[in-house]
Each structure stands twice: as structure tokens, then as C-alpha cells.
Write a protein that holds these residues in place. Structure first.
Motif, PDB file in Angstrom:
ATOM      1  N   ARG A  21      46.480  24.102  35.942  1.00 24.24           N
ATOM      2  CA  ARG A  21      45.727  25.127  35.327  1.00 24.24           C
ATOM      3  C   ARG A  21      44.708  24.369  34.198  1.00 24.24           C
ATOM      4  O   ARG A  21      43.799  24.013  34.096  1.00 24.24           O
ATOM      5  CB  ARG A  21      46.992  25.714  33.956  1.00 24.24           C
ATOM      6  N   THR A  22      45.790  22.944  33.936  1.00 25.67           N
ATOM      7  CA  THR A  22      45.100  21.590  32.824  1.00 25.67           C
ATOM      8  C   THR A  22      44.202  21.237  34.155  1.00 25.67           C
ATOM      9  O   THR A  22      42.783  21.065  33.777  1.00 25.67           O
ATOM     10  CB  THR A  22      45.949  20.885  32.542  1.00 25.67           C
ATOM     11  N   ILE A  25      41.068  23.167  34.128  1.00 25.68           N
ATOM     12  CA  ILE A  25      40.088  23.255  32.580  1.00 25.68           C
ATOM     13  C   ILE A  25      38.440  22.269  33.376  1.00 25.68           C
ATOM     14  O   ILE A  25      38.591  22.616  32.699  1.00 25.68           O
ATOM     15  CB  ILE A  25      40.642  22.918  31.234  1.00 25.68           C
ATOM     16  N   GLU A  26      39.592  20.924  33.062  1.00 28.08           N
ATOM     17  CA  GLU A  26      38.730  20.299  33.606  1.00 28.08           C
ATOM     18  C   GLU A  26      38.097  20.390  34.369  1.00 28.08           C
ATOM     19  O   GLU A  26      36.603  19.969  34.527  1.00 28.08           O
ATOM     20  CB  GLU A  26      40.037  18.833  33.813  1.00 28.08           C
ATOM     21  N   LEU A  36      33.257  27.521  30.275  1.00 21.84           N
ATOM     22  CA  LEU A  36      34.796  27.317  29.107  1.00 21.84           C
ATOM     23  C   LEU A  36      35.156  28.381  29.589  1.00 21.84           C
ATOM     24  O   LEU A  36      35.499  28.996  29.794  1.00 21.84           O
ATOM     25  CB  LEU A  36      34.512  26.523  28.094  1.00 21.84           C
ATOM     26  N   TYR A  37      36.655  26.727  29.827  1.00 25.67           N
ATOM     27  CA  TYR A  37      37.873  27.394  30.614  1.00 25.67           C
ATOM     28  C   TYR A  37      39.098  27.883  29.234  1.00 25.67           C
ATOM     29  O   TYR A  37      39.624  26.273  29.035  1.00 25.67           O
ATOM     30  CB  TYR A  37      38.310  27.894  31.836  1.00 25.67           C
ATOM     31  N   ALA A  38      39.385  28.498  27.973  1.00 26.56           N
ATOM     32  CA  ALA A  38      39.767  28.893  27.573  1.00 26.56           C
ATOM     33  C   ALA A  38      41.258  29.699  26.794  1.00 26.56           C
ATOM     34  O   ALA A  38      40.674  30.789  27.705  1.00 26.56           O
ATOM     35  CB  ALA A  38      39.838  28.381  26.030  1.00 26.56           C
ATOM     36  N   LEU A  42      37.568  33.145  30.236  1.00 27.05           N
ATOM     37  CA  LEU A  42      36.337  32.195  30.832  1.00 27.05           C
ATOM     38  C   LEU A  42      35.708  32.207  30.763  1.00 27.05           C
ATOM     39  O   LEU A  42      34.578  33.621  30.332  1.00 27.05           O
ATOM     40  CB  LEU A  42      36.225  32.395  32.642  1.00 27.05           C
TER      41      LEU A  42
END
Length: 262
Positions: A21-22, A25-26, A36-38, A42
């Protein structure tokens, strides 16, 4: 769509090569589409539009699912790459309005830019290659959402599936010739998307002067099973052929259809 009617969800499946998942995100942060994904969200920073995004590990069923949903690109390098995916994400948002369907298309394109390998519309069952999906996003102003979300199922009856993603009824007809029935429904459902007409049961239409005439009937649509993502809450228009009466005045709907296909 009235306020009392349920709002269907649009779910888009995007397999990719993200090992974690990291890493996803990057990759999204490095893309140039402004997303942006947090957490499980999304978000498109410029518009603040937000969608749910679920991250999952490799799914051994994914290659077969894409081959079944994307027969038009089955034997391509892009399809072969689906079998090599490391993870899968599901992009989820509200359907029922054209603007929301467009926004989800663009969000899925951002996932392709971040390393996605294709897009499968879980809420209709059609799959697109990365290049085809990007082209559909480029042509949104030309009503390409119709091609992105809608497909046609053949059998004793031919019917469309996926119009609920755009907030519209599907269409169904008895199969008296598969190719002709599919083309008829393609023209009719595209007309619904482009013109947004107000239709009533009992109206008639034809694709052009002298072509077969059909009467519209309310129909619940195919039974896809309980809680199926394919179910259209607005039902379908059943197209029933009637004998051509050349003394009958053409309705406004039939005239509009002639303009569309001319």
C-alpha cells in the motif's frame, strides 16, 4: 433520478504492480493528475472530490476475470500483464449521475498512470485496457462514458448492462438476430445518454425513416440475483417491434433518433 430512488455504487477494479500500500501511495503522489491517497480515501486535490479506495493483495482469479470481461483485447500484451499483477485496488464511488461517472473514470486513469494494468467495471462487467481507458477519458466530452460503462449481453434476449452507472434505464429486446439487436440497443442507449429524453411507455421509435418501428414498454430488466452490482434500480425499456404504419405521424422521439444516426 428522484430523491426517493436508491443511488447505485460504481466500483472499478484496477490491478497493478504495487508490492505494498505504501508503494501505491507514493506512486499516486508522483503522478501528475493531482490525486492523494490517505487512509482509504483517494482525493482529487484541485476539486476535493473523494472516493473510497481499497487495497488488496494479488488475486489469482483476476486474469480469468479480465479475459471474460474484455474479450476484445484478450490476446494482447496488456491482457497478459494482468496475470502478473502484485495487488488489486477497488475504486468506489456513487453512481446515478453522469458527472460522478466521469469523475470516477478520471480517478481510475490516475491509478493507471500510477502503475495500474487495466480497468474492470465491477458494476457492469466490462474490462478495458489502459490505452483504451485513457482514450475514453480523453473523449468524455463525446459521451465516451457510454462505452466505458455499458455492454450488451446476448442470448434468447439481448439486453444492455451498466446504464444505471449513468442514472438511466437499460434496454432489452427479444433476440431475432444478435448483431442487429445489439446494434439497435447500442443506438438506443447512446441516444438516452446523449439526448436525455423524457420517455413514456407506449411511445414508438425507429432508427431511421423506413426502418422497423418499436414500442417502449416498462420492464424490470433481467434478474441478476440478490444484491448484484449489475441490477438497475430503474429497470429497463423493453423494445417490442410493431408493424410499420406509414400513415402514422412520426413522434418527436423517432425524429430525434433519425437526427442522431444521420
Amino acid at each position: 433520478m428522484s430523491a426517493s430512488q436508491p443511488r447505485p455504487s460504481i466500483i472499478l477494479c484496477v490491478p497493478g504492480m504495487w508490492s505494498s500500500r505504501t508503494e501505491l501511495i507514493e506512486a499516486i503522489a508522483r503522478s501528475e493528475r493531482g490525486y492523494l491517497y490517505a487512509g482509504q480515501i483517494l482525493m482529487h486535490a484541485p476539486t476535493r472530490q473523494a472516493f473510497e479506495l481499497e487495497f488488496h493483495a494479488h488475486d489469482p482469479r483476476m486474469a480469468d476475470a479480465f479475459r471474460a470481461a474484455g474479450p476484445h483485447w484478450r490476446d494482447t500484451p496488456a491482457m497478459n500483464a494482468i496475470g502478473q499483477h502484485a495487488s488489486v485496488v477497488y475504486l468506489i464511488g456513487p453512481g446515478g449521475f453522469r458527472g460522478d461517472a466521469h469523475a470516477l473514470m478520471l480517478a481510475a486513469a490516475a491509478l493507471l498512470d500510477a502503475g495500474g494494468l487495466g480497468v474492470k467495471v465491477e458494476s457492469s462487467g466490462v474490462a478495458h485496457s489502459p490505452d483504451d481507458w485513457r482514450a475514453l477519458c480523453t473523449d468524455i466530452h463525446l459521451f465516451s462514458a457510454h462505452r466505458a460503462y455499458v455492454l450488451y449481453i446476448t442470448g434468447p434476449q439481448v439486453y444492455s448492462c451498466g446504464m444505471h452507472n449513468l442514472g438511466l434505464r437499460d434496454a432489452i429486446i427479444e433476440n431475432a438476430g444478435t448483431a442487429a439487436a445489439v446494434e439497435l440497443l447500442r443506438v438506443f442507449t447512446r441516444y438516452l445518454v446523449i439526448e436525455s429524453p423524457t420517455l413514456l411507455a407506449g411511445q414508438t421509435f425507429s432508427t431511421e425513416n423506413g426502418a422497423p418501428v418499436y414500442r417502449l414498454h416498462d420492464d424490470p430488466g433481467p434478474d441478476h440475483g440478490d444484491n448484484s452490482l449489475y441490477t438497475n434500480p430503474w429497470g429497463s425499456w423493453r423494445l417490442v417491434p410493431i408493424s410499420m404504419d406509414r400513415t402514422t405521424r412520426w413522434s418527436g422521439l423517432r425524429t430525434a433518433m433519425r437526427r442522431l444516426v444521420s
